[in-house]
Design a protein around this motif. Structure first.
Motif, PDB file in Angstrom:
ATOM      1  N   GLY A 159     -38.919 -59.000  37.016  1.00 21.15           N
ATOM      2  CA  GLY A 159     -38.021 -58.091  36.977  1.00 21.15           C
ATOM      3  C   GLY A 159     -38.437 -57.050  36.057  1.00 21.15           C
ATOM      4  O   GLY A 159     -39.668 -56.728  35.736  1.00 21.15           O
ATOM      5  N   SER A 191     -42.765 -54.215  30.042  1.00 23.67           N
ATOM      6  CA  SER A 191     -42.874 -54.083  28.876  1.00 23.67           C
ATOM      7  C   SER A 191     -44.318 -54.816  28.142  1.00 23.67           C
ATOM      8  O   SER A 191     -44.456 -55.981  28.543  1.00 23.67           O
ATOM      9  CB  SER A 191     -41.751 -54.894  28.031  1.00 23.67           C
ATOM     10  OG  SER A 191     -41.932 -54.866  26.677  1.00 23.67           O
ATOM     11  N   GLU A 211     -36.975 -62.109  46.421  1.00 27.44           N
ATOM     12  CA  GLU A 211     -37.397 -60.846  45.405  1.00 27.44           C
ATOM     13  C   GLU A 211     -37.988 -59.996  46.183  1.00 27.44           C
ATOM     14  O   GLU A 211     -38.728 -59.959  47.106  1.00 27.44           O
ATOM     15  CB  GLU A 211     -38.351 -61.511  44.369  1.00 27.44           C
ATOM     16  CG  GLU A 211     -38.915 -60.453  43.482  1.00 27.44           C
ATOM     17  CD  GLU A 211     -38.055 -59.458  42.945  1.00 27.44           C
ATOM     18  OE1 GLU A 211     -37.083 -60.111  42.098  1.00 27.44           O
ATOM     19  OE2 GLU A 211     -38.306 -58.174  43.020  1.00 27.44           O
ATOM     20  N   GLY A 251     -35.573 -61.875  41.639  1.00 24.67           N
ATOM     21  CA  GLY A 251     -36.537 -62.858  40.947  1.00 24.67           C
ATOM     22  C   GLY A 251     -36.791 -62.092  39.264  1.00 24.67           C
ATOM     23  O   GLY A 251     -37.722 -62.405  39.062  1.00 24.67           O
ATOM     24  N   GLY A 258     -26.954 -61.800  35.116  1.00 23.00           N
ATOM     25  CA  GLY A 258     -27.806 -60.927  34.188  1.00 23.00           C
ATOM     26  C   GLY A 258     -27.330 -59.626  34.417  1.00 23.00           C
ATOM     27  O   GLY A 258     -25.910 -59.460  34.120  1.00 23.00           O
ATOM     28  N   THR A 267     -29.650 -59.121  40.757  1.00 23.00           N
ATOM     29  CA  THR A 267     -30.312 -58.130  41.065  1.00 23.00           C
ATOM     30  C   THR A 267     -30.765 -56.966  40.149  1.00 23.00           C
ATOM     31  O   THR A 267     -31.438 -56.064  39.984  1.00 23.00           O
ATOM     32  CB  THR A 267     -29.747 -57.288  42.335  1.00 23.00           C
ATOM     33  OG1 THR A 267     -28.626 -57.014  41.993  1.00 23.00           O
ATOM     34  CG2 THR A 267     -29.944 -58.057  43.515  1.00 23.00           C
ATOM     35  N   GLY A 268     -30.199 -57.183  38.661  1.00 22.45           N
ATOM     36  CA  GLY A 268     -30.512 -56.379  37.576  1.00 22.45           C
ATOM     37  C   GLY A 268     -30.126 -54.966  37.589  1.00 22.45           C
ATOM     38  O   GLY A 268     -28.967 -54.509  38.415  1.00 22.45           O
ATOM     39  N   PHE A 277     -37.534 -47.752  27.726  1.00 17.84           N
ATOM     40  CA  PHE A 277     -36.180 -47.712  27.846  1.00 17.84           C
ATOM     41  C   PHE A 277     -35.612 -48.439  26.662  1.00 17.84           C
ATOM     42  O   PHE A 277     -34.203 -48.444  26.833  1.00 17.84           O
ATOM     43  CB  PHE A 277     -35.810 -48.272  29.252  1.00 17.84           C
ATOM     44  CG  PHE A 277     -36.515 -47.591  30.314  1.00 17.84           C
ATOM     45  CD1 PHE A 277     -35.932 -46.191  30.818  1.00 17.84           C
ATOM     46  CD2 PHE A 277     -37.681 -48.233  31.002  1.00 17.84           C
ATOM     47  CE1 PHE A 277     -36.711 -45.786  31.867  1.00 17.84           C
ATOM     48  CE2 PHE A 277     -38.319 -47.490  31.949  1.00 17.84           C
ATOM     49  CZ  PHE A 277     -37.738 -46.369  32.417  1.00 17.84           C
TER      50      PHE A 277
HETATM   51  C1  LIG Z   1     -39.460 -51.376  29.684  1.00 16.35           C
HETATM   52  C2  LIG Z   1     -38.612 -52.457  29.179  1.00 16.35           C
HETATM   53  C3  LIG Z   1     -38.573 -53.205  27.989  1.00 16.35           C
HETATM   54  C4  LIG Z   1     -37.806 -54.455  27.897  1.00 16.35           C
HETATM   55  N1  LIG Z   1     -38.044 -55.192  26.598  1.00 16.35           N
HETATM   56  C5  LIG Z   1     -37.151 -56.060  26.580  1.00 16.35           C
HETATM   57  C6  LIG Z   1     -37.594 -57.011  25.252  1.00 16.35           C
HETATM   58  O1  LIG Z   1     -38.343 -56.814  24.678  1.00 16.35           O
HETATM   59  N2  LIG Z   1     -36.647 -58.044  24.935  1.00 16.35           N
HETATM   60  C7  LIG Z   1     -35.369 -58.251  25.744  1.00 16.35           C
HETATM   61  O2  LIG Z   1     -34.704 -58.920  25.415  1.00 16.35           O
HETATM   62  N3  LIG Z   1     -35.282 -57.354  26.915  1.00 16.35           N
HETATM   63  C8  LIG Z   1     -35.961 -56.407  27.148  1.00 16.35           C
HETATM   64  N4  LIG Z   1     -35.644 -55.716  28.147  1.00 16.35           N
HETATM   65  C9  LIG Z   1     -34.402 -55.865  28.893  1.00 16.35           C
HETATM   66  C10 LIG Z   1     -34.825 -57.051  29.867  1.00 16.35           C
HETATM   67  O3  LIG Z   1     -35.998 -56.942  30.625  1.00 16.35           O
HETATM   68  C11 LIG Z   1     -33.641 -57.154  31.088  1.00 16.35           C
HETATM   69  O4  LIG Z   1     -32.349 -57.360  30.163  1.00 16.35           O
HETATM   70  C12 LIG Z   1     -33.763 -58.413  31.764  1.00 16.35           C
HETATM   71  O5  LIG Z   1     -34.817 -58.081  32.650  1.00 16.35           O
HETATM   72  C13 LIG Z   1     -32.687 -58.651  32.832  1.00 16.35           C
HETATM   73  O6  LIG Z   1     -32.920 -59.588  33.883  1.00 16.35           O
HETATM   74  P1  LIG Z   1     -32.176 -59.576  35.061  1.00 16.35           P
HETATM   75  O7  LIG Z   1     -32.805 -60.732  35.817  1.00 16.35           O
HETATM   76  O8  LIG Z   1     -30.607 -59.800  35.171  1.00 16.35           O
HETATM   77  O9  LIG Z   1     -32.437 -58.295  35.812  1.00 16.35           O
HETATM   78  P2  LIG Z   1     -34.036 -57.602  36.254  1.00 16.35           P
HETATM   79  O10 LIG Z   1     -35.140 -58.056  35.173  1.00 16.35           O
HETATM   80  O11 LIG Z   1     -33.831 -56.253  36.477  1.00 16.35           O
HETATM   81  O12 LIG Z   1     -34.397 -58.452  37.677  1.00 16.35           O
HETATM   82  C14 LIG Z   1     -33.832 -58.036  38.837  1.00 16.35           C
HETATM   83  C15 LIG Z   1     -34.708 -58.481  39.773  1.00 16.35           C
HETATM   84  O13 LIG Z   1     -33.912 -58.364  41.254  1.00 16.35           O
HETATM   85  C16 LIG Z   1     -35.041 -57.724  42.353  1.00 16.35           C
HETATM   86  N5  LIG Z   1     -34.094 -57.174  43.083  1.00 16.35           N
HETATM   87  C17 LIG Z   1     -33.274 -56.107  43.038  1.00 16.35           C
HETATM   88  N6  LIG Z   1     -32.433 -55.794  44.277  1.00 16.35           N
HETATM   89  C18 LIG Z   1     -32.781 -56.522  45.134  1.00 16.35           C
HETATM   90  C19 LIG Z   1     -32.545 -56.805  46.522  1.00 16.35           C
HETATM   91  N7  LIG Z   1     -31.715 -56.085  47.127  1.00 16.35           N
HETATM   92  N8  LIG Z   1     -33.409 -57.790  47.220  1.00 16.35           N
HETATM   93  C20 LIG Z   1     -34.224 -58.647  46.460  1.00 16.35           C
HETATM   94  N9  LIG Z   1     -34.513 -58.473  45.050  1.00 16.35           N
HETATM   95  C21 LIG Z   1     -33.830 -57.404  44.570  1.00 16.35           C
HETATM   96  C22 LIG Z   1     -35.533 -56.710  41.444  1.00 16.35           C
HETATM   97  O14 LIG Z   1     -36.646 -56.314  42.094  1.00 16.35           O
HETATM   98  C23 LIG Z   1     -36.054 -57.551  40.169  1.00 16.35           C
HETATM   99  O15 LIG Z   1     -37.212 -58.280  40.311  1.00 16.35           O
HETATM  100  C24 LIG Z   1     -36.776 -54.557  28.490  1.00 16.35           C
HETATM  101  C25 LIG Z   1     -36.546 -53.766  29.904  1.00 16.35           C
HETATM  102  C26 LIG Z   1     -37.434 -52.976  30.131  1.00 16.35           C
HETATM  103  C27 LIG Z   1     -37.101 -51.952  31.135  1.00 16.35           C
END
Ligand SMILES: Cc1cc2nc3c(=O)[nH]c(=O)nc-3n(C[C@H](O)[C@H](O)[C@H](O)COP(=O)(O)OP(=O)(O)OC[C@H]3O[C@@H](n4cnc5c(N)ncnc54)[C@H](O)[C@@H]3O)c2cc1C
Length: 304
Positions: A37, A42, A31, A9, A273, A108-109, A130
């Motif tokens: 996520g 941030s 999630e 999520g 993602g 899952t990021g 980070f």
């Molecule tokens: C501190 C910080 C600051 C950032 N600041 C910025 C910014 O200012 N601007 C910007 O553009 N980007 C920023 N980023 C990067 C951005 O947050 C990520 O690129 C983005 O969140 C990726 O989204 P995602 O949905 O692919 O993955 P994620 O955000 O990693 O979400 C994945 C989700 O999957 C869930 N999950 C994982 N495994 C499982 C499982 N087995 N079962 C159920 N759920 C699961 C996790 O709990 C998580 O909630 C930042 C990152 C960090 C860490």
């Protein structure tokens, strides 16, 4: 049975949920922790187009509100396996339950590797970061330390050297592992000080504010301290995709080896993602994937 099950999520998963639901598909998003996520760590997001500034948790909350309003079902569970039954997939959760879906999108990021030192969890987003692109601007004319010596660390060092008054680069190995051009760029910066063969032993705080690092030289055990206002960890990213490896190819680093189309070798199984192979891991690229994967899942379900 749902049309689309989404694992994760974060921004990618929630965008996929929104697009799937707006295409009149029944959607459930699973999630394991808090919706939103990584970005929820941030305090300030300033590069989301159209919004001057907001906190990462507001960003996550607003997305969650939006998908709930769109009629998406949500479950708080950890997914531990996905079985391919041909016409549908079975998503298995840690508590022994399961959900069935015609298509599955895994979003899952990644997890940023941490130093796992005392107090680190409380400092993340509040002195320990980070992402220099995202959070470096808060340290204008201040002193920061970057931990790591690969390409990410070196890129962050170059960027931060143009913003901050002083940049320390702390690398545990005797040399950088990043590209030669980046090494030269870092070494040519007058306000960058590099400490090779050195590891961080402790975060130094005053109250709950980070003010420095205690370091130890690996070879001789010599301890020292540096003053810094912020720390950027660049010690690697860690996808957690192994449990899905039967359905989709992983690259050498554990990311799904999928392109911009978010497809995998398994029909009806999509990835979106930060968990997939890509050069830029940001909100904008994650939400783009979410939309692409959801529309691909809709086409798969509709037989196009
Ligand atoms: C501190 C910080 C600051 C950032 N600041 C910025 C910014 O200012 N601007 C910007 O553009 N980007 C920023 N980023 C990067 C951005 O947050 C990520 O690129 C983005 O969140 C990726 O989204 P995602 O949905 O692919 O993955 P994620 O955000 O990693 O979400 C994945 C989700 O999957 C869930 N999950 C994982 N495994 C499982 C499982 N087995 N079962 C159920 N759920 C699961 C996790 O709990 C998580 O909630 C930042 C990152 C960090 C860490």
């Amino acid at each position: 049975m749902y049309d689309i099950l989404i694992v994760g999520g974060g921004p990618a998963g929630m965008t996929a949920a929104l697009y799937g639901s707006r295409a009149n598909k029944s959607v459930c998003i699973i999630e394991k922790g808090a919706f939103g996520g990584q970005i929820t760590s941030s305090p300030r997001v300033e590069n989301w187009p159209g919004t001057v500034q907001m906190s990462g948790s507001d960003f996550g909350n607003q997305m969650a509100e939006q998908i709930l309003a769109a009629g998406v079902d949500v479950e708080i569970e950890t997914v531990i396996d996905i079985r391919n039954e041909g016409a549908y997939k079975v998503v298995v959760t840690e508590d022994g339950g399961y959900h069935k879906g015609r298509a599955v999108i895994v979003a899952t990021g990644v997890k940023h590797r941490r130093l796992c030192l005392p107090g680190e969890e409380q400092l993340i987003g509040n002195g320990v970061y980070f992402c220099a692109v995202c959070d470096g601007a808060y340290y204008k004319d201040k002193s920061v330390a970057i931990i790591g010596g690969g390409n990410s660390a070196l890129q962050e060092a170059v960027l931060l050297s143009e913003i901050c008054s002083k940049v320390f680069v702390i690398q545990n190995l005797p040399e950088f592992t990043g590209e030669m051009k980046l090494r030269e760029a870092v070494m040519g910066k007058p306000n960058v000080s590099v400490k090779f063969g050195t590891v961080v032993e402790r975060y130094i705080t005053e109250g709950n504010k980070l003010c420095g690092l205690q370091l130890v030289e690996s070879a001789y055990g010599v301890k020292s301290e540096i003053s810094c206002d912020g720390v950027f960890l660049a010690v690697g990213l860690k996808p957690e995709n192994e449990v899905f490896a039967e359905l989709a190819e992983l690259n050498d680093y554990g990311y799904f080896a999928s392109g911009e189309d978010c497809l995998t070798r398994t029909p009806g199984f999509f990835v979106a993602g930060d968990c997939r192979s890509k050069n830029v891991r940001q909100l904008t690229t994650a939400v783009a994937d979410g939309a692409v994967a959801a529309l691909a899942a809709c086409s798969y379900i509709d037989g196009f």
